[in-house]
Design an enzyme around this catalytic site. Structure first.
Site, PDB file in Angstrom:
ATOM      1  N   LYS A  25      53.485  33.248  36.523  1.00 50.65           N
ATOM      2  CA  LYS A  25      53.705  34.723  36.228  1.00 50.65           C
ATOM      3  C   LYS A  25      53.493  35.692  37.460  1.00 50.65           C
ATOM      4  CE  LYS A  25      50.923  37.907  33.847  1.00 50.65           C
ATOM      5  NZ  LYS A  25      50.742  38.880  34.611  1.00 50.65           N
ATOM      6  N   ASN A  26      52.291  35.399  38.017  1.00 50.14           N
ATOM      7  CA  ASN A  26      51.768  36.432  38.898  1.00 50.14           C
ATOM      8  C   ASN A  26      52.352  35.765  40.498  1.00 50.14           C
ATOM      9  OD1 ASN A  26      50.541  37.663  36.982  1.00 50.14           O
ATOM     10  ND2 ASN A  26      48.556  37.134  37.665  1.00 50.14           N
ATOM     11  N   CYS A 119      44.414  50.336  32.647  1.00 50.08           N
ATOM     12  CA  CYS A 119      44.773  49.419  31.386  1.00 50.08           C
ATOM     13  C   CYS A 119      43.424  49.363  31.090  1.00 50.08           C
ATOM     14  CB  CYS A 119      45.705  48.121  31.616  1.00 50.08           C
ATOM     15  SG  CYS A 119      44.805  47.137  32.689  1.00 50.08           S
ATOM     16  N   ARG A 124      41.944  50.380  37.838  1.00 53.62           N
ATOM     17  CA  ARG A 124      43.485  49.833  38.523  1.00 53.62           C
ATOM     18  C   ARG A 124      43.945  50.853  39.617  1.00 53.62           C
ATOM     19  NH1 ARG A 124      45.027  45.445  35.354  1.00 53.62           N
ATOM     20  NH2 ARG A 124      46.074  44.568  37.233  1.00 53.62           N
ATOM     21  N   ASP A 310      40.850  36.092  35.440  1.00 56.03           N
ATOM     22  CA  ASP A 310      41.867  35.919  34.255  1.00 56.03           C
ATOM     23  C   ASP A 310      41.469  34.689  33.645  1.00 56.03           C
ATOM     24  OD1 ASP A 310      44.777  37.011  36.549  1.00 56.03           O
ATOM     25  OD2 ASP A 310      43.323  38.012  35.399  1.00 56.03           O
ATOM     26  N   ARG A 402      53.505  38.508  27.142  1.00 52.02           N
ATOM     27  CA  ARG A 402      53.730  39.061  28.605  1.00 52.02           C
ATOM     28  C   ARG A 402      53.447  37.888  29.532  1.00 52.02           C
ATOM     29  NH1 ARG A 402      50.735  44.360  30.022  1.00 52.02           N
ATOM     30  NH2 ARG A 402      51.854  43.663  31.954  1.00 52.02           N
TER      31      ARG A 402
HETATM   32  C1  EPZ Z   1      46.367  40.963  40.005  1.00 54.85           C
HETATM   33  O1  EPZ Z   1      46.315  42.165  39.774  1.00 54.85           O
HETATM   34  C2  EPZ Z   1      46.825  40.080  38.790  1.00 54.85           C
HETATM   35  N1  EPZ Z   1      48.116  40.648  38.371  1.00 54.85           N
HETATM   36  C3  EPZ Z   1      45.841  40.052  37.820  1.00 54.85           C
HETATM   37  O2  EPZ Z   1      46.358  39.365  36.708  1.00 54.85           O
HETATM   38  C4  EPZ Z   1      44.719  39.574  38.407  1.00 54.85           C
HETATM   39  O3  EPZ Z   1      43.633  39.963  37.235  1.00 54.85           O
HETATM   40  C5  EPZ Z   1      44.020  40.349  39.533  1.00 54.85           C
HETATM   41  O4  EPZ Z   1      45.017  40.252  40.425  1.00 54.85           O
HETATM   42  C6  EPZ Z   1      42.832  39.740  40.118  1.00 54.85           C
HETATM   43  O5  EPZ Z   1      42.737  38.455  40.479  1.00 54.85           O
HETATM   44  C7  EPZ Z   1      49.304  40.251  38.987  1.00 54.85           C
HETATM   45  O6  EPZ Z   1      49.313  39.493  39.945  1.00 54.85           O
HETATM   46  C8  EPZ Z   1      50.643  40.773  38.626  1.00 54.85           C
HETATM   47  P1  EPZ Z   1      43.718  43.336  42.564  1.00 54.85           P
HETATM   48  P2  EPZ Z   1      46.069  43.208  40.897  1.00 54.85           P
HETATM   49  O7  EPZ Z   1      44.462  44.516  43.183  1.00 54.85           O
HETATM   50  O8  EPZ Z   1      46.681  42.939  42.305  1.00 54.85           O
HETATM   51  C9  EPZ Z   1      40.442  46.809  42.903  1.00 54.85           C
HETATM   52  C10 EPZ Z   1      46.827  39.058  34.478  1.00 54.85           C
HETATM   53  O9  EPZ Z   1      46.319  38.774  33.312  1.00 54.85           O
HETATM   54  N2  EPZ Z   1      41.487  47.467  43.616  1.00 54.85           N
HETATM   55  O10 EPZ Z   1      43.349  42.092  42.821  1.00 54.85           O
HETATM   56  O11 EPZ Z   1      46.339  44.663  40.382  1.00 54.85           O
HETATM   57  C11 EPZ Z   1      40.908  46.777  41.277  1.00 54.85           C
HETATM   58  O12 EPZ Z   1      40.523  47.558  40.956  1.00 54.85           O
HETATM   59  C12 EPZ Z   1      46.742  40.093  35.395  1.00 54.85           C
HETATM   60  O13 EPZ Z   1      47.921  38.339  34.897  1.00 54.85           O
HETATM   61  C13 EPZ Z   1      41.236  48.676  44.203  1.00 54.85           C
HETATM   62  O14 EPZ Z   1      40.072  49.113  44.534  1.00 54.85           O
HETATM   63  O15 EPZ Z   1      44.519  43.338  40.921  1.00 54.85           O
HETATM   64  C14 EPZ Z   1      39.854  45.162  41.144  1.00 54.85           C
HETATM   65  O16 EPZ Z   1      38.738  45.689  41.026  1.00 54.85           O
HETATM   66  C15 EPZ Z   1      45.497  40.830  34.875  1.00 54.85           C
HETATM   67  N3  EPZ Z   1      42.162  49.249  44.875  1.00 54.85           N
HETATM   68  C16 EPZ Z   1      40.148  44.521  42.454  1.00 54.85           C
HETATM   69  O17 EPZ Z   1      40.318  45.553  43.439  1.00 54.85           O
HETATM   70  C17 EPZ Z   1      43.175  48.757  45.177  1.00 54.85           C
HETATM   71  O18 EPZ Z   1      44.132  49.509  45.735  1.00 54.85           O
HETATM   72  C18 EPZ Z   1      40.959  43.381  42.441  1.00 54.85           C
HETATM   73  O19 EPZ Z   1      42.091  43.760  42.000  1.00 54.85           O
HETATM   74  C19 EPZ Z   1      43.780  47.804  44.166  1.00 54.85           C
HETATM   75  C20 EPZ Z   1      42.674  46.921  43.767  1.00 54.85           C
END
Ligand code: EPZ
Length: 423
Positions: A25-26, A119, A124, A310, A402
């Site tokens: 998915k991701n 969420c 996020r 995840d 999802r």
């Molecule tokens: C991706 O989300 C995945 N989603 C998430 O999977 C996964 O949990 C996450 O990466 C971490 O591996 C998809 O790929 C669609 P991040 P993403 O930006 O990219 C912080 C699932 O269940 N952050 O890597 O949104 C954030 O708050 C989903 O399939 C900032 O601070 O996650 C988090 O603490 C849930 N500023 C950390 O970084 C930003 O601009 C990692 O988040 C962006 C993120």
């Protein structure tokens, strides 16, 4: 209208047989967004049929792409100029939609994309996405819940993309897709190393992009004038794989999982071997064999190649049934513990400390009505339900739909007693 259905599970039975893993998915979500970077047709194979992938396909259709879905194959072509507004109702249901920002900006020099909602797993933010795009010369305004971005010409730059919680998967994806058509070379330091980002880079390279370092924390992208269409097959979903492995462990079963790239799950396999699980590999099939004696194992989640956030909830469901004490900390989403309360409703003994969960393993979990809250917490409840004595009812299972393709059929194929009832 979301059907208020619930999933019923009659637990306490071992699983047996085989299950085949679907496409990731991701990896699929940013790759579908990347098709916006060319007017030429693209074909993407092994696309899982999920609520989230359908949402992304509807979004790129709303932006002007023609989409034909043939089972797990998606044909994407262009008719007319792209639109550049990704509206709230699409983006708010699925955060992954935010990764249309980079490609729209690169292709159309402007984009108006709704800020994704928060969420249950965390706030996020998107500050890293915006910081990186600004560094490439983008003018960004945030108005009425939308990011309004304009860039006459994106310029390559050296960008440090690490945040408080380390690297960001979708910020890396957004920036990579902006950089492939930028002037000059972009270096992204502290890029996400997740296999899904590597899949995206490999798709962009097939489209004619010049990228090095995918899968490492340092990405070097040399901008090109244009990208052409490409065909690509999505890799198997490592989180789905980990979820089925943990189902087998929780129920003390031996099952075989097909279409597995175990090199992407070494940390889970390592932790489960410590727990007492045996693995054997034949071709693309991984056999999971549980032993009687099981040992508590503590984990802390980190960006790849650390323990995946995840799989944190699913791992907790297994530790809930393991004699002894284990501790789980989530360094990526420190508040990703909505599943604790639901697991405790089933007889688990888990308490929340400051940034960690302390799990006192119990002999038995008991079926109960529980509520899904997010995709992976729902998967943890399925795992607990399969292991529990008696019947578990999982409400709001649209969360599950999802991210887990053909979940009911796959579970039944493993001998699980699952069925649906109206909510
Ligand atoms: C991706 O989300 C995945 N989603 C998430 O999977 C996964 O949990 C996450 O990466 C971490 O591996 C998809 O790929 C669609 P991040 P993403 O930006 O990219 C912080 C699932 O269940 N952050 O890597 O949104 C954030 O708050 C989903 O399939 C900032 O601070 O996650 C988090 O603490 C849930 N500023 C950390 O970084 C930003 O601009 C990692 O988040 C962006 C993120």
């Amino acid at each position: 209208m979301i059907q208020l259905e619930k999933m019923m599970i009659e637990g306490g039975r071992p699983l047996k047989g085989e299950v085949k893993i679907s496409g990731s998915k991701n990896a699929t979500l940013p790759i579908l967004a990347a098709t916006l970077l060319t007017d030429e047709p693209c074909v993407v194979d092994n696309v899982p049929q999920l609520r989230d992938t359908k949402t992304m396909l509807r979004l790129i259709e709303s932006l002007g792409k023609k989409v034909v879905v043939e089972g797990n194959r998606v044909r994407i072509s262009q008719h007319g100029p792209l639109k550049t507004v990704a509206d709230y109702k699409m983006v708010s249901t699925m955060r992954g939609s935010f990764c249309v920002l980079g490609p729209l900006l690169a292709k159309m020099k402007k984009a108006k994309v709704s800020l994704p909602g928060g969420c249950v797993i965390g706030v996020r933010p998107v500050d890293l996405h915006l910081k990186g795009l600004k560094a490439m010369g983008t003018k960004i305004d945030v108005e009425g819940g939308y990011v309004i971005a304009r860039a006459k010409q994106l310029k390559g730059d050296l960008i440090y993309l690490g945040g408080t919680f380390g690297s960001s998967v979708l910020a890396t994806a957004n920036l990579m897709m902006a950089a492939v058509l930028a002037q000059g070379t972009t270096v992204i330091e502290c890029a996400a190393c997740e296999p899904e980002v590597e899949d995206l880079a490999n798709f962009l390279i097939k489209m004619g992009a010049q990228i090095q370092g995918q899968g490492s924390p340092r990405l070097v992208i040399k901008g090109v004038k244009r990208l052409h269409g490409a065909e690509f097959r999505i890799s198997p979903d490592r989180i789905e794989t980990g979820t089925y492995i943990l189902m087998a462990v929780a129920t003390g079963s031996t099952i075989t999982i097909r279409d597995v790239n175990e090199s992407q799950l070494l940390v889970l396999i390592d932790k489960l071997q410590e727990h007492g699980v045996r693995f054997s590999k034949k071709g693309d099939a991984l056999t999971v064999q549980c032993q009687k004696r099981r040992f508590p194992v503590s984990v802390t989640t980190y960006p790849y190649p650390g323990f995946p956030t995840d799989l944190q909830a699913q791992f907790m469901a297994v530790m809930a049934l393991t004699p002894g004490v284990s501790v789980i900390e989530d360094k990526v989403f420190p508040d990703r513990f909505m599943h604790i309360a639901e697991l405790n409703r089933m007889g688990a003994q888990i308490r929340r400390e400051t940034n960690a969960a302390v799990i006192q393993g119990v002999k038995q979990l008991y079926g109960a009505p529980v509520m899904a809250s997010d995709l992976r917490a729902s998967a943890a409840l399925v795992i607990a339900g399969l292991a529990a004595q008696g019947k578990t009812e999982i409400q709001r299972i649209y969360h599950l739909e999802r991210g887990y393709e053909h979940l009911d059929e796959k579970l039944k194929g493993l001998g699980a007693k699952v069925w649906r009832e109206k909510g």
